[in-house]
Design a protein around this motif. Structure first.
Motif, short mmCIF file in Angstrom:
data_model
loop_
_atom_site.label_atom_id
_atom_site.label_comp_id
_atom_site.label_asym_id
_atom_site.label_seq_id
_atom_site.Cartn_x
_atom_site.Cartn_y
_atom_site.Cartn_z
N SER B 33 31.46 -35.20 125.89
CA SER B 33 30.28 -34.52 125.34
C SER B 33 30.09 -33.19 126.05
O SER B 33 30.49 -33.04 127.21
CB SER B 33 29.02 -35.37 125.52
OG SER B 33 29.08 -36.51 124.70
N TRP B 34 29.46 -32.27 125.36
CA TRP B 34 29.17 -30.94 125.89
C TRP B 34 27.67 -30.71 125.91
O TRP B 34 26.94 -31.11 124.98
CB TRP B 34 29.83 -29.86 125.03
CG TRP B 34 31.32 -29.80 125.17
CD1 TRP B 34 32.25 -30.40 124.39
CD2 TRP B 34 32.04 -29.04 126.15
NE1 TRP B 34 33.51 -30.10 124.83
CE2 TRP B 34 33.41 -29.25 125.90
CE3 TRP B 34 31.67 -28.22 127.23
CZ2 TRP B 34 34.41 -28.66 126.69
CZ3 TRP B 34 32.66 -27.64 127.99
CH2 TRP B 34 34.02 -27.87 127.72
N PHE B 47 27.58 -31.27 121.58
CA PHE B 47 28.54 -32.04 120.79
C PHE B 47 28.93 -33.31 121.54
O PHE B 47 28.93 -33.35 122.75
CB PHE B 47 29.87 -31.27 120.58
CG PHE B 47 29.83 -30.17 119.60
CD1 PHE B 47 29.92 -28.86 120.01
CD2 PHE B 47 29.73 -30.43 118.24
CE1 PHE B 47 29.90 -27.82 119.11
CE2 PHE B 47 29.71 -29.40 117.32
CZ PHE B 47 29.80 -28.08 117.76
N GLN B 48 29.32 -34.32 120.75
CA GLN B 48 30.02 -35.45 121.30
C GLN B 48 31.27 -35.70 120.47
O GLN B 48 31.22 -35.68 119.24
CB GLN B 48 29.19 -36.73 121.31
CG GLN B 48 29.92 -37.87 121.98
CD GLN B 48 29.39 -39.24 121.63
OE1 GLN B 48 28.47 -39.38 120.83
NE2 GLN B 48 29.97 -40.27 122.22
N ARG B 55 31.26 -37.08 116.88
CA ARG B 55 30.36 -38.21 116.72
C ARG B 55 28.89 -37.78 116.71
O ARG B 55 28.02 -38.57 116.33
CB ARG B 55 30.55 -39.22 117.84
CG ARG B 55 31.79 -40.05 117.72
CD ARG B 55 31.73 -41.00 116.53
NE ARG B 55 32.74 -42.01 116.56
CZ ARG B 55 32.57 -43.21 117.10
NH1 ARG B 55 31.41 -43.52 117.65
NH2 ARG B 55 33.55 -44.09 117.08
N GLY B 56 28.65 -36.59 117.16
CA GLY B 56 27.27 -36.11 117.19
C GLY B 56 27.23 -34.63 117.43
O GLY B 56 28.14 -34.06 118.03
N SER B 65 31.54 -24.47 118.32
CA SER B 65 32.44 -25.47 117.76
C SER B 65 33.20 -26.12 118.90
O SER B 65 33.24 -25.60 120.02
CB SER B 65 33.42 -24.84 116.76
OG SER B 65 34.24 -23.89 117.40
N ALA B 66 33.78 -27.25 118.63
CA ALA B 66 34.53 -27.96 119.67
C ALA B 66 35.64 -28.77 119.02
O ALA B 66 35.66 -28.97 117.80
CB ALA B 66 33.60 -28.87 120.48
#
Lengths: 109, 111
Positions: B33-34, B47-48, B55-56, B65-66
């Protein structure tokens, strides 16, 4: 929507005195709550989680669903407890945390 | 155990530029996660990722973005940088539903 509130940005107590760091939350589901701590120049680390009901370094926290609170307590503060403390609420999928703004605790010798 | 590692530790970018931040999770951890931590605030979820799938997502613009790679490492990309993107970016890894372990973070300064 989930929200975590820590009303005190700064808290100072004398060594040996009791300490309580406040945390309130709002969450529509069944909450999973945590306390994370960050000591000076160290990374954020888990202190305790309500599910485990453990006492870590003398700290405890009880989930009060009626008051939507998860306050962190320690009966006798030590100088090494000086740190930044964050209350966090876990999202549905895990590893997805919603943090409060943190409380900086200073224990005065 | 090296823990969660992030690179670079610091960087300075100009407004409008793009940046990529990297994260290597603890061996065996499939979830990354970030978080963004602005000075004086708690970490805010961005983000996850789990098993290379998102996922989230937190309340961040599409400039963020990731992605997650087959070895579970992850990159966070931010386009068209704004001054307000200046922050500490944290990565955390975990086994799902268990304690999250945080990296030291990347300090991004946008000038």
């Amino acid at each position: 929507a989930q929200r975590v509130t820590q009303p005190e940005k700064l808290l100072s107590v004398f060594k040996g005195a009791p300490v309580e760091l406040k945390c309130n939350y709002s969450y529509s589901g069944s909450p999973e709550l945590f306390w994370y701590v960050q000591y000076s120049r160290q990374r954020l680390q888990l202190l305790l989680r309500h599910i485990s009901r453990e006492s870590i370094k003398g700290f405890t926290a009880d989930l009060n669903k009626g008051e939507t609170s998860f306050h962190l307590k320690k009966p006798f503060a030590q100088e090494e407890d000086s740190a930044m403390y964050y209350c966090a609420l876990a999202g549905n999928t895990g590893n997805q945390f919603y943090f409060g703004t943190g409380t900086s605790l200073t224990v005065i010798p | 155990d090296a823990g969660v590692t992030q690179s670079p530790t610091h960087l300075i970018k100009t407004r409008g530029q793009q940046v990529t931040l990297r994260c290597s999770p603890i061996s065996g951890h499939k979830s990354v996660s970030w978080y963004q931590q602005v000075l004086g605030q708690g970490p805010q979820f961005i983000f996850q990722y789990y098993e290379k799938e998102e996922r989230g997502r937190g309340n961040f613009p599409d400039r963020f973005s990731a992605r997650q790679f087959p070895n579970y490492s992850s990159e966070l990309n931010v386009n068209a940088l704004l001054l307000g993107d200046s922050a500490l970016y944290l990565c955390a890894s975990s086994l799902i539903g268990v304690e999250a372990f945080f990296g030291q973070g990347t300090r991004l300064t946008v000038v």
